[in-house]
Design a protein around this motif. Sequence first.
Motif, PDB file in Angstrom:
ATOM      1  N   ARG A 154     -12.732  22.567-101.946  1.00  0.00           N
ATOM      2  CA  ARG A 154     -11.298  23.009-102.312  1.00  0.00           C
ATOM      3  C   ARG A 154     -11.164  24.407-102.536  1.00  0.00           C
ATOM      4  O   ARG A 154     -10.096  25.117-102.856  1.00  0.00           O
ATOM      5  CB  ARG A 154     -11.049  22.200-103.626  1.00  0.00           C
ATOM      6  N   SER A 156     -11.000  26.567-100.244  1.00  0.00           N
ATOM      7  CA  SER A 156      -9.560  27.237 -99.389  1.00  0.00           C
ATOM      8  C   SER A 156      -8.387  27.245-100.023  1.00  0.00           C
ATOM      9  O   SER A 156      -7.536  28.086 -99.641  1.00  0.00           O
ATOM     10  CB  SER A 156      -9.900  26.664 -98.012  1.00  0.00           C
ATOM     11  N   ARG A 157      -7.931  26.340-100.864  1.00  0.00           N
ATOM     12  CA  ARG A 157      -6.791  26.276-101.568  1.00  0.00           C
ATOM     13  C   ARG A 157      -5.621  25.872-100.608  1.00  0.00           C
ATOM     14  O   ARG A 157      -4.619  26.597-100.734  1.00  0.00           O
ATOM     15  CB  ARG A 157      -6.634  27.275-102.489  1.00  0.00           C
ATOM     16  N   ASP A 158      -5.727  24.990 -99.474  1.00  0.00           N
ATOM     17  CA  ASP A 158      -4.840  24.860 -98.555  1.00  0.00           C
ATOM     18  C   ASP A 158      -4.150  23.473 -98.630  1.00  0.00           C
ATOM     19  O   ASP A 158      -3.677  22.991 -97.503  1.00  0.00           O
ATOM     20  CB  ASP A 158      -5.314  25.376 -96.913  1.00  0.00           C
ATOM     21  N   ASP A 162      -1.602  22.752-103.399  1.00  0.00           N
ATOM     22  CA  ASP A 162      -1.682  24.080-103.752  1.00  0.00           C
ATOM     23  C   ASP A 162      -0.331  24.545-103.453  1.00  0.00           C
ATOM     24  O   ASP A 162      -0.294  25.780-103.749  1.00  0.00           O
ATOM     25  CB  ASP A 162      -2.999  24.544-102.946  1.00  0.00           C
ATOM     26  N   GLN A 163       0.286  24.501-102.289  1.00  0.00           N
ATOM     27  CA  GLN A 163       1.465  25.053-101.872  1.00  0.00           C
ATOM     28  C   GLN A 163       2.888  24.796-102.375  1.00  0.00           C
ATOM     29  O   GLN A 163       3.859  25.178-102.297  1.00  0.00           O
ATOM     30  CB  GLN A 163       1.659  24.915-100.279  1.00  0.00           C
ATOM     31  N   GLY A 335      -6.009  17.735-104.563  1.00  0.00           N
ATOM     32  CA  GLY A 335      -6.378  18.185-103.327  1.00  0.00           C
ATOM     33  C   GLY A 335      -7.377  17.545-102.371  1.00  0.00           C
ATOM     34  O   GLY A 335      -7.100  17.570-101.361  1.00  0.00           O
ATOM     35  N   GLN A 339      -6.918  15.666 -98.733  1.00  0.00           N
ATOM     36  CA  GLN A 339      -7.599  16.259 -97.396  1.00  0.00           C
ATOM     37  C   GLN A 339      -8.885  15.304 -96.734  1.00  0.00           C
ATOM     38  O   GLN A 339      -8.746  15.281 -95.999  1.00  0.00           O
ATOM     39  CB  GLN A 339      -8.175  17.553 -97.699  1.00  0.00           C
ATOM     40  N   SER A 381      -9.114  18.172 -93.185  1.00  0.00           N
ATOM     41  CA  SER A 381      -9.834  19.291 -93.873  1.00  0.00           C
ATOM     42  C   SER A 381     -10.004  20.430 -93.315  1.00  0.00           C
ATOM     43  O   SER A 381     -10.144  20.646 -92.183  1.00  0.00           O
ATOM     44  CB  SER A 381     -11.150  18.703 -94.551  1.00  0.00           C
ATOM     45  N   SER A 382      -9.947  21.710 -93.895  1.00  0.00           N
ATOM     46  CA  SER A 382     -10.134  22.621 -93.515  1.00  0.00           C
ATOM     47  C   SER A 382     -11.470  23.413 -93.466  1.00  0.00           C
ATOM     48  O   SER A 382     -11.789  24.394 -92.942  1.00  0.00           O
ATOM     49  CB  SER A 382      -9.241  23.819 -93.898  1.00  0.00           C
TER      50      SER A 382
END
Length: 422
Positions: A154, A156-158, A162-163, A335, A339, A381-382
């Motif tokens: 987590r 990267s907070r994307d 998170d947004q 999150g 993801q 997932s990033s």
Amino acid sequence: MLSVRCSTRVSNAASCFIMASPYFMHRRAAAIRRGNQPAGCTPAASLRSKLTNKRRDAAPVAYVAVKAEEEEARISEQRPSSAPLSTGGCHEPLQQAAVQPKTETDAVPLSSPRRRRRQLKVEYDDDDGVLPVKTEHWEPPEWKKQLGFIREMRSSRDAPVDQMGAEKCYDTEAPAHVRRFQVLVSLMLSSQTKDQVTGAAMQKLRAHGCTVENVLATDDDTLGKLIYPVGFWRNKVKYLKLTSAVLQKEFGGDIPDSVEGLVRLPGVGPKMAHLAMNIAWDQVSGIGVDTHVHRISNRLGWLRKPTKNPEETRKALEEWLPRELWGEINWLLVGFGQQVCLPINPLCSVCLNQHSCPSAHKNSPAKRPKAGSQRSPSPTSSFKAKTEPGSAVKDERITEESLTRPVSPTKHRRKLKSKINH
């Protein structure tokens, strides 16, 4: 003649001396009852006769005499063998036995044939210096390692939370009580709704004026169009109106500063109350458990036994999870669930906890989509999975095209023929 009288007196004196001894009290009493009293010796009344006469005068009951004989026998047996012998005559030992007072334990009540037991007073020693017994503190075996991996995934907070979560939906330039009200509204709209939809609805509400006064002044149809298409939007329009009325009447347009006050509001549950306390009032009152936290906690084995609803999960987590992690755990697991640890077909092959998670590679069965419905693509997932050089990660998710694409009978027969020929 003189010698005969002397010998008779000596024998009488000897018999009186012997009979006065405590060892021969029973024999002497038997001799008195037979009437064989020696001449010149006037024995006193026996202990049995005194007790019998006294108790006969006090209460003429048939069993009193029997009790007196038993008491006389018991007292005679309890006399110490080392008692000094009297040399003054045959009357003194009997008088001592009769005059000796009874102790409190020897007294037998006349009203009941059975002796009552005295109540004992129980006293406890002071516990000074004694350490209390510690109860066993249960916790998952590898939860710290798993939590570290979740933090790494987590980093990267994307994720959508998170947004477009409740922390991002309020107007930072609005007054404090308005910001707190907007946090509560975003939490009420997020129930059974994706963060993308909640964020879009909050943008329209803020443009319209997301305050207690404006919500009350807006009619239901307009308010419904503003928050559509959040889940159960009709019910949420009703809850927003009722909650705004309560806040204006009882709290001056602000929200309550306690969990008890928040859960009394229409449409506000424990999860929303704990998250509102954390975001709006900056106070950690408990763990906000939604469907993601509930699902992931059961999959990771973070509970003593599986739970059936988010409220049971919240209580089970708060029993062992350190309090300093209560405010962070919701953001991390939500999150992570958006993801990686998806509700259906979780991405276990790219999860760093796949070797320690007891539910790894146990995918949930795929659900068939309803006719005419379009399912939004799942967020990916990033983060990069740690794999060995040359190894590839295979995505085993079932695509939506494979589920909805019609298969013609002729094409299916051709495939069967080609398999048979080969």
